[in-house]
Design a protein around this motif. Structure first.
Motif, mmCIF file in Angstrom:
data_model
loop_
_atom_site.group_PDB
_atom_site.id
_atom_site.type_symbol
_atom_site.label_atom_id
_atom_site.label_comp_id
_atom_site.label_asym_id
_atom_site.label_seq_id
_atom_site.Cartn_x
_atom_site.Cartn_y
_atom_site.Cartn_z
ATOM 1 N N PRO A 24 0.829 -1.184 0.129
ATOM 2 C CA PRO A 24 -0.047 0.095 0.042
ATOM 3 C C PRO A 24 1.104 1.203 0.065
ATOM 4 O O PRO A 24 2.018 1.205 0.530
ATOM 5 C CB PRO A 24 -0.814 0.061 1.266
ATOM 6 N N ASP A 25 0.295 2.335 -0.619
ATOM 7 C CA ASP A 25 1.104 3.551 -0.645
ATOM 8 C C ASP A 25 1.096 4.198 0.743
ATOM 9 O O ASP A 25 1.840 4.890 0.927
ATOM 10 C CB ASP A 25 0.430 4.683 -1.513
ATOM 11 N N SER A 26 0.113 4.063 1.489
ATOM 12 C CA SER A 26 0.004 4.554 2.952
ATOM 13 C C SER A 26 -0.171 3.460 3.831
ATOM 14 O O SER A 26 -1.000 2.733 3.797
ATOM 15 C CB SER A 26 -1.310 5.645 2.793
ATOM 16 N N PHE B 15 9.672 3.103 4.559
ATOM 17 C CA PHE B 15 9.275 4.232 5.725
ATOM 18 C C PHE B 15 8.744 5.484 4.747
ATOM 19 O O PHE B 15 7.743 6.293 5.409
ATOM 20 C CB PHE B 15 10.480 4.772 6.293
ATOM 21 N N ASP B 16 9.066 5.762 3.662
ATOM 22 C CA ASP B 16 8.144 6.919 2.865
ATOM 23 C C ASP B 16 6.755 6.789 2.609
ATOM 24 O O ASP B 16 6.049 7.662 2.559
ATOM 25 C CB ASP B 16 9.008 7.075 1.473
ATOM 26 N N ILE C 37 11.219 10.722 12.007
ATOM 27 C CA ILE C 37 10.837 9.554 12.781
ATOM 28 C C ILE C 37 11.168 9.813 14.300
ATOM 29 O O ILE C 37 12.499 9.580 14.220
ATOM 30 C CB ILE C 37 10.762 8.176 12.235
ATOM 31 N N GLU C 38 10.367 9.672 15.109
ATOM 32 C CA GLU C 38 10.990 9.686 16.634
ATOM 33 C C GLU C 38 11.081 8.172 16.949
ATOM 34 O O GLU C 38 9.960 7.661 17.291
ATOM 35 C CB GLU C 38 10.134 10.418 17.583
ATOM 36 N N PHE C 39 12.264 7.722 17.308
ATOM 37 C CA PHE C 39 12.462 6.464 17.562
ATOM 38 C C PHE C 39 12.849 6.223 19.116
ATOM 39 O O PHE C 39 13.362 7.072 19.760
ATOM 40 C CB PHE C 39 13.560 5.766 16.912
ATOM 41 N N ARG D 90 6.107 8.508 13.200
ATOM 42 C CA ARG D 90 6.512 9.823 12.078
ATOM 43 C C ARG D 90 5.660 11.063 12.591
ATOM 44 O O ARG D 90 4.403 10.913 12.944
ATOM 45 C CB ARG D 90 5.768 9.307 10.829
ATOM 46 N N ARG D 91 6.339 12.097 12.696
ATOM 47 C CA ARG D 91 6.032 13.327 13.033
ATOM 48 C C ARG D 91 4.945 13.888 12.340
ATOM 49 O O ARG D 91 4.815 13.591 10.931
ATOM 50 C CB ARG D 91 7.037 14.172 13.415
#
Length: 244
Positions: A165-167, A192-193, A225-227, A242-243
């Motif tokens: 999926p794209d999203s 991730f994109d 992205i906050e890990f 992801r912010r």
């Protein structure tokens, strides 16, 4: 055979891959480094934690008879259920099918009815996991994704993924196995994109040295992205958000 049955200590689905002697030597060397974490992971977590998770999801206590080794532990499975309950994702993509597929499918069924697409390198395991879910009144889009040669800094192979999926609202990473390369799961960043704003990433086995290297590189490359490393359970987990 699935996590429902007793399985061997090594994952399946690596037949036919041709890796260089350098990569094989890398795996052997990291096996020496990682053995304390691998030994600890033989436990799937406390029985009372598993029972609490199954009760919460209204699943029978024999739905998860075998955890540990290369399979997810109760800490990771509980966090999957927590995340789905809190965020109600429309699209969940999973790398590495098994116990996590059962928990994610049930949590989605209870919280919004989103779609689960799960990829695994072993075709027989995919089919058996689909039957396992069906036995518990659940379904998901389970797909065979063989490991194929790929020129990558992470490893010499990666999943042959189709129609991703794209999203993606939630990306669950519990494969491929580290026995291919201690950094092989780092290649999941190729997806991730596609993470939606506020989308989550959950990486299993994050306490292992190999995955810590992966996490360090991801933090440097993906500032949006906050890990966060969670040290609970038998294997640890890395969570990324992801912010917006």
């Amino acid at each position: 055979m699935t996590s429902r049955e007793t399985t061997g200590y090594l994952p399946q689905g690596e037949a036919g891959l041709h890796r260089s002697w350098q990569e094989k030597a890398l795996v052997a060397g990291w096996a020496v480094v990682q053995w304390p974490w691998l030994l600890r992971s033989l436990s799937g977590g406390r029985r009372r934690d598993k029972a609490a998770l199954l009760d919460r999801l209204d699943l029978p206590h024999d739905a998860l008879p075998n955890l540990g080794s290369w399979k997810a532990d109760t800490f990771f499975l509980t966090h999957i259920a927590d995340t789905i309950a809190a965020t109600r994702p429309s699209c969940v993509v999973e790398l590495g099918a098994g116990a996590s597929s059962l928990i994610a499918a049930r949590a989605l069924q209870m919280h919004g009815g989103g779609t689960l697409i799960s990829f695994d390198q072993n075709a027989a395991f995919v089919a058996a996991t689909a039957r396992w879910l069906a036995d518990n009144g659940l379904k998901a889009d389970l797909r065979h994704a063989p490991l194929v040669a790929r020129d990558s800094e992470w490893a010499s192979c990666w999943y042959d993924l189709d129609h991703v999926p794209d999203s993606i609202d939630l990306l669950i990473i519990d494969g491929p196995p580290w026995t291919l390369n201690p950094f092989v799961r780092g290649a999941a960043e190729y997806l991730f994109d596609r993470l939606s704003k506020g989308g989550r990433v959950l990486l299993d086995d994050a306490a292992r040295p190999g995955e810590r290297v992966v996490a360090r590189r991801w933090r440097a490359r993906w500032p949006d992205i906050e890990f966060t490393l969670h040290r609970g359970g038998t294997k640890g987990m890395l969570e990324g958000r992801r912010r917006a």
